[in-house]
Write a protein that holds these residues in place. Structure first.
Motif, PDB file in Angstrom:
ATOM      1  N   ALA A   1     -22.659 -29.723   4.032  1.00 44.98           N
ATOM      2  CA  ALA A   1     -22.945 -30.786   3.070  1.00 44.98           C
ATOM      3  C   ALA A   1     -24.398 -30.657   2.633  1.00 44.98           C
ATOM      4  CB  ALA A   1     -22.692 -32.149   3.711  1.00 44.98           C
ATOM      5  N   HIS A   2     -24.617 -30.439   1.343  1.00 43.05           N
ATOM      6  CA  HIS A   2     -25.944 -30.095   0.849  1.00 43.05           C
ATOM      7  C   HIS A   2     -26.822 -31.318   0.611  1.00 43.05           C
ATOM      8  CE1 HIS A   2     -25.183 -31.377  -3.335  1.00 43.05           C
ATOM      9  NE2 HIS A   2     -24.007 -30.785  -3.269  1.00 43.05           N
ATOM     10  N   GLY A   3     -28.118 -31.038   0.386  1.00 41.16           N
ATOM     11  CA  GLY A   3     -29.086 -32.085   0.090  1.00 41.16           C
ATOM     12  C   GLY A   3     -29.090 -32.473  -1.371  1.00 41.16           C
ATOM     13  N   THR A   4     -30.021 -33.343  -1.731  1.00 39.42           N
ATOM     14  CA  THR A   4     -30.141 -33.857  -3.092  1.00 39.42           C
ATOM     15  C   THR A   4     -30.342 -32.725  -4.089  1.00 39.42           C
ATOM     16  OG1 THR A   4     -31.115 -35.922  -2.280  1.00 39.42           O
ATOM     17  CG2 THR A   4     -31.503 -35.366  -4.588  1.00 39.42           C
TER      18      THR A   4
ATOM     19  N   ASN B   1     -26.613 -22.960  -8.375  1.00 36.89           N
ATOM     20  CA  ASN B   1     -28.012 -22.875  -8.805  1.00 36.89           C
ATOM     21  C   ASN B   1     -28.857 -22.086  -7.810  1.00 36.89           C
ATOM     22  OD1 ASN B   1     -28.410 -24.631 -11.345  1.00 36.89           O
ATOM     23  ND2 ASN B   1     -27.146 -25.926 -10.013  1.00 36.89           N
ATOM     24  N   GLY B   2     -28.323 -20.970  -7.367  1.00 38.38           N
ATOM     25  CA  GLY B   2     -29.095 -20.109  -6.481  1.00 38.38           C
ATOM     26  C   GLY B   2     -29.412 -20.717  -5.136  1.00 38.38           C
ATOM     27  N   GLY B   3     -28.606 -21.696  -4.716  1.00 34.59           N
ATOM     28  CA  GLY B   3     -28.810 -22.317  -3.410  1.00 34.59           C
ATOM     29  C   GLY B   3     -29.803 -23.455  -3.400  1.00 34.59           C
ATOM     30  N   MET B   4     -30.346 -23.830  -4.565  1.00 34.94           N
ATOM     31  CA  MET B   4     -31.434 -24.798  -4.601  1.00 34.94           C
ATOM     32  C   MET B   4     -30.924 -26.241  -4.542  1.00 34.94           C
ATOM     33  SD  MET B   4     -34.008 -22.832  -4.543  1.00 34.94           S
ATOM     34  CE  MET B   4     -35.299 -24.066  -4.746  1.00 34.94           C
ATOM     35  N   ALA B   5     -31.415 -26.971  -3.548  1.00 36.07           N
ATOM     36  CA  ALA B   5     -31.253 -28.415  -3.463  1.00 36.07           C
ATOM     37  C   ALA B   5     -32.646 -29.002  -3.631  1.00 36.07           C
ATOM     38  CB  ALA B   5     -30.639 -28.827  -2.130  1.00 36.07           C
ATOM     39  N   ASP B   6     -32.888 -29.620  -4.775  1.00 36.19           N
ATOM     40  CA  ASP B   6     -34.244 -30.021  -5.146  1.00 36.19           C
ATOM     41  C   ASP B   6     -35.114 -28.758  -5.194  1.00 36.19           C
ATOM     42  OD1 ASP B   6     -36.468 -31.513  -5.815  1.00 36.19           O
ATOM     43  OD2 ASP B   6     -36.424 -32.801  -4.062  1.00 36.19           O
ATOM     44  N   THR B   7     -36.166 -28.692  -4.395  1.00 29.98           N
ATOM     45  CA  THR B   7     -37.027 -27.499  -4.384  1.00 29.98           C
ATOM     46  C   THR B   7     -36.755 -26.602  -3.182  1.00 29.98           C
ATOM     47  OG1 THR B   7     -38.762 -28.718  -3.211  1.00 29.98           O
ATOM     48  CG2 THR B   7     -38.851 -28.720  -5.621  1.00 29.98           C
ATOM     49  N   PHE B   8     -35.696 -26.886  -2.439  1.00 31.53           N
ATOM     50  CA  PHE B   8     -35.426 -26.171  -1.191  1.00 31.53           C
ATOM     51  C   PHE B   8     -34.218 -25.255  -1.348  1.00 31.53           C
ATOM     52  CE2 PHE B   8     -33.304 -26.016   3.012  1.00 31.53           C
ATOM     53  CZ  PHE B   8     -34.310 -25.374   3.721  1.00 31.53           C
TER      54      PHE B   8
ATOM     55  N   PRO C   1     -47.004 -43.151  -4.238  1.00 30.25           N
ATOM     56  CA  PRO C   1     -47.146 -41.693  -4.293  1.00 30.25           C
ATOM     57  C   PRO C   1     -47.037 -41.002  -2.944  1.00 30.25           C
ATOM     58  CG  PRO C   1     -49.263 -42.788  -4.605  1.00 30.25           C
ATOM     59  CD  PRO C   1     -48.218 -43.851  -4.667  1.00 30.25           C
ATOM     60  N   SER C   2     -47.168 -41.752  -1.852  1.00 27.26           N
ATOM     61  CA  SER C   2     -47.122 -41.112  -0.534  1.00 27.26           C
ATOM     62  C   SER C   2     -45.709 -40.796  -0.074  1.00 27.26           C
ATOM     63  CB  SER C   2     -47.788 -42.014   0.502  1.00 27.26           C
ATOM     64  OG  SER C   2     -47.078 -43.233   0.636  1.00 27.26           O
ATOM     65  N   LEU C   3     -44.695 -41.307  -0.783  1.00 27.27           N
ATOM     66  CA  LEU C   3     -43.308 -41.086  -0.366  1.00 27.27           C
ATOM     67  C   LEU C   3     -42.642 -40.107  -1.317  1.00 27.27           C
ATOM     68  CD1 LEU C   3     -42.241 -44.672   0.657  1.00 27.27           C
ATOM     69  CD2 LEU C   3     -42.935 -42.789   2.129  1.00 27.27           C
ATOM     70  N   ASP C   4     -42.315 -38.943  -0.803  1.00 23.46           N
ATOM     71  CA  ASP C   4     -41.819 -37.847  -1.618  1.00 23.46           C
ATOM     72  C   ASP C   4     -40.484 -38.201  -2.282  1.00 23.46           C
ATOM     73  OD1 ASP C   4     -43.977 -36.484  -0.663  1.00 23.46           O
ATOM     74  OD2 ASP C   4     -42.853 -35.240   0.751  1.00 23.46           O
ATOM     75  N   GLY C   5     -40.500 -38.337  -3.596  1.00 28.09           N
ATOM     76  CA  GLY C   5     -39.262 -38.455  -4.356  1.00 28.09           C
ATOM     77  C   GLY C   5     -38.506 -39.750  -4.206  1.00 28.09           C
ATOM     78  N   LEU C   6     -39.085 -40.746  -3.528  1.00 29.06           N
ATOM     79  CA  LEU C   6     -38.328 -41.968  -3.256  1.00 29.06           C
ATOM     80  C   LEU C   6     -37.943 -42.696  -4.535  1.00 29.06           C
ATOM     81  CD1 LEU C   6     -37.170 -44.091  -1.344  1.00 29.06           C
ATOM     82  CD2 LEU C   6     -39.458 -45.091  -1.194  1.00 29.06           C
ATOM     83  N   HIS C   7     -38.849 -42.750  -5.495  1.00 26.04           N
ATOM     84  CA  HIS C   7     -38.604 -43.501  -6.727  1.00 26.04           C
ATOM     85  C   HIS C   7     -37.368 -42.966  -7.449  1.00 26.04           C
ATOM     86  CE1 HIS C   7     -40.817 -45.548 -10.363  1.00 26.04           C
ATOM     87  NE2 HIS C   7     -39.534 -45.791 -10.392  1.00 26.04           N
TER      88      HIS C   7
ATOM     89  N   ALA D   1     -27.708 -38.761 -17.390  1.00 31.60           N
ATOM     90  CA  ALA D   1     -27.637 -37.586 -18.263  1.00 31.60           C
ATOM     91  C   ALA D   1     -27.875 -36.301 -17.494  1.00 31.60           C
ATOM     92  CB  ALA D   1     -28.648 -37.720 -19.397  1.00 31.60           C
ATOM     93  N   GLY D   2     -28.717 -36.361 -16.472  1.00 34.09           N
ATOM     94  CA  GLY D   2     -28.880 -35.232 -15.552  1.00 34.09           C
ATOM     95  C   GLY D   2     -29.579 -34.021 -16.141  1.00 34.09           C
ATOM     96  N   GLU D   3     -30.414 -34.197 -17.152  1.00 33.65           N
ATOM     97  CA  GLU D   3     -31.102 -33.048 -17.734  1.00 33.65           C
ATOM     98  C   GLU D   3     -32.004 -32.390 -16.696  1.00 33.65           C
ATOM     99  OE1 GLU D   3     -34.141 -32.049 -21.442  1.00 33.65           O
ATOM    100  OE2 GLU D   3     -33.168 -34.005 -21.298  1.00 33.65           O
ATOM    101  N   GLU D   4     -31.918 -31.081 -16.583  1.00 32.36           N
ATOM    102  CA  GLU D   4     -32.660 -30.304 -15.586  1.00 32.36           C
ATOM    103  C   GLU D   4     -32.295 -30.757 -14.169  1.00 32.36           C
ATOM    104  OE1 GLU D   4     -36.867 -30.310 -16.397  1.00 32.36           O
ATOM    105  OE2 GLU D   4     -36.516 -30.270 -18.552  1.00 32.36           O
TER     106      GLU D   4
END
Length: 379
Positions: free
Chosen positions: A88-91, A103-110, A226-232, A268-271
């Motif tokens: 089960a993959h990540g975001t 997408n080449g295995g990419m979940a976010d930047t990982f 800004p201290s919480l990665d990607g929370l917003h 819409a999910g662009e990019e």
């Protein structure tokens, strides 16, 4: 995420599980379409593989389809078939085409590819669901626990139907939101897919215990964090998914005109994640809201939608967590471990002091290998 988000905030100012049986061609686990992967599509350590679309069950028990990719290791399968890791993959996004295996295995930047290759190298087939809506037609509901858990289970059914050399014996494994999905699958397994042979669950930094932080942050006036990665961005994705799964609670009644625009960007999910993350970068979280989310009916729906089930686990659970994780901080997983133990689960928690949300996976390789060898030996 709960404690870290609350700290950042203060410093800055049931619908039950579905029942399904495979076999008719229209039931959960039935294959809609499949093809053999070309050599260029295989990941390291995979000798062959398949791309498939299979039937599964949505969050509220409705029929749905999911895409997925299966990788098979080299060599001769054991007499009882290749043991399986159902991954089960990540975001990775909100729309069709955003699944990591597309997408080449990419979940976010990982890049999850090395993780899947490590399972193959140990002699496990890997069956990687896309979840509903990310690799086949459908609407993705981010962090919808039952929908994702069904997809994790149904790809094991589909894999065995596609190739009898793929065993029904499996371990559910996942990272981040995928950890939540794997735990949901494990809890639903006896009632939803009892003909399968679940041996255990591996959850790397699983998303858990986020309901209180959502209630705390989900109000007008919450500043930028800004201290919480990607929370917003992830908060927006949760709201979009909950709104689709539970229109009765009228999520959009709590959302400002700005929030409505951001929800539209997420849908819409662009990019995949790029456009949404750009839209919320540096913005106060409170701009999303016209009213606080901490309303009892809404919070009850949210808990039903995404809470990790902590009772009814009948196979061993391995929780892996990095102490340097800013995405899903350590206290949330410690709490999850305690909740699972109180619920009767055979839960083990292994901490890695220097690991963050992503370096955890390679850092915990030996823990995973030992656990897999104990519950589902590859040879």
């Amino acid at each position: 995420m709960v404690l870290a988000a609350l700290a950042a905030l203060s410093s800055a100012t049931s619908i039950g599980p579905a029942s399904a049986q495979p076999g008719t061609g229209t039931e959960a686990g039935a294959i809609v379409s499949s093809r053999v992967l070309a050599e260029a599509e295989l990941i390291p350590e995979a000798a062959e593989g398949y791309r498939l679309v299979y039937r599964t069950t949505g969050q509220n028990g409705e029929p749905a389809v999911s895409g997925g990719t299966i990788y098979v290791p080299s060599g001769t399968p054991p007499a009882d078939g290749w043991p399986v890791v159902s991954w089960a993959h990540g975001t990775s996004g909100m729309t069709q085409g955003c699944a990591p295996t597309l997408n080449g295995g990419m979940a976010d930047t990982f890049d999850e590819t090395p993780q899947l290759s490590s399972y193959l190298a140990q002699g496990y087939a890997v069956e990687a669901t896309d979840y509903i809506g990310l690799g086949a037609p459908g609407t993705y509901e981010y962090l919808a626990g039952r929908a994702a858990g069904h997809a994790v289970l149904d790809i094991v059914r589909a894999g065995h139907a596609l190739d009898a050399a793929l065993s029904k014996s499996f371990v559910a494994a996942g990272h981040s939101i995928g950890g939540q999905s794997a735990l949901a699958a494990a809890q639903m397994w006896p009632s939803y897919a009892a003909e399968l042979d679940l041996r255990g669950t591996v959850a790397y930094a699983p998303t858990s215990n986020v309901e209180d932080v959502i209630a705390a942050l989900g109000r007008p006036g919450t500043p930028a964090l800004p201290s919480l990665d990607g929370l917003h961005a992830r908060l927006v994705m949760i709201l979009a998914g909950l709104d689709h799964a539970r229109p009765d609670v009228r999520v959009t009644d709590y959302v400002s005109p700005h929030g409505q625009r951001v929800l539209a960007i997420a849908r819409a999910g662009e990019e995949c994640l790029g456009a949404l993350e750009a839209a919320v970068a540096g913005q106060p979280v409170g701009l999303l809201f016209s009213a606080p989310l901490a309303d009892p009916p809404l919070m009850a729906a949210l808990r039903d939608y995404l809470s990790v089930p902590t009772t009814g686990h009948h196979r061993p659970v391995l929780l892996l967590q990095g102490a340097a994780d800013k995405v899903q901080p350590l206290p949330t997983t410690v709490l999850l471990h305690q909740q699972l133990q109180r619920g009767g689960a055979d839960s083990r928690l292994v901490l890695h002091p220097a690991a963050d949300h992503f370096t955890l996976l390679p850092t915990a390789a030996s823990d995973t290998q030992t656990f897999l060898a104990g519950v589902l030996p590859a040879h």
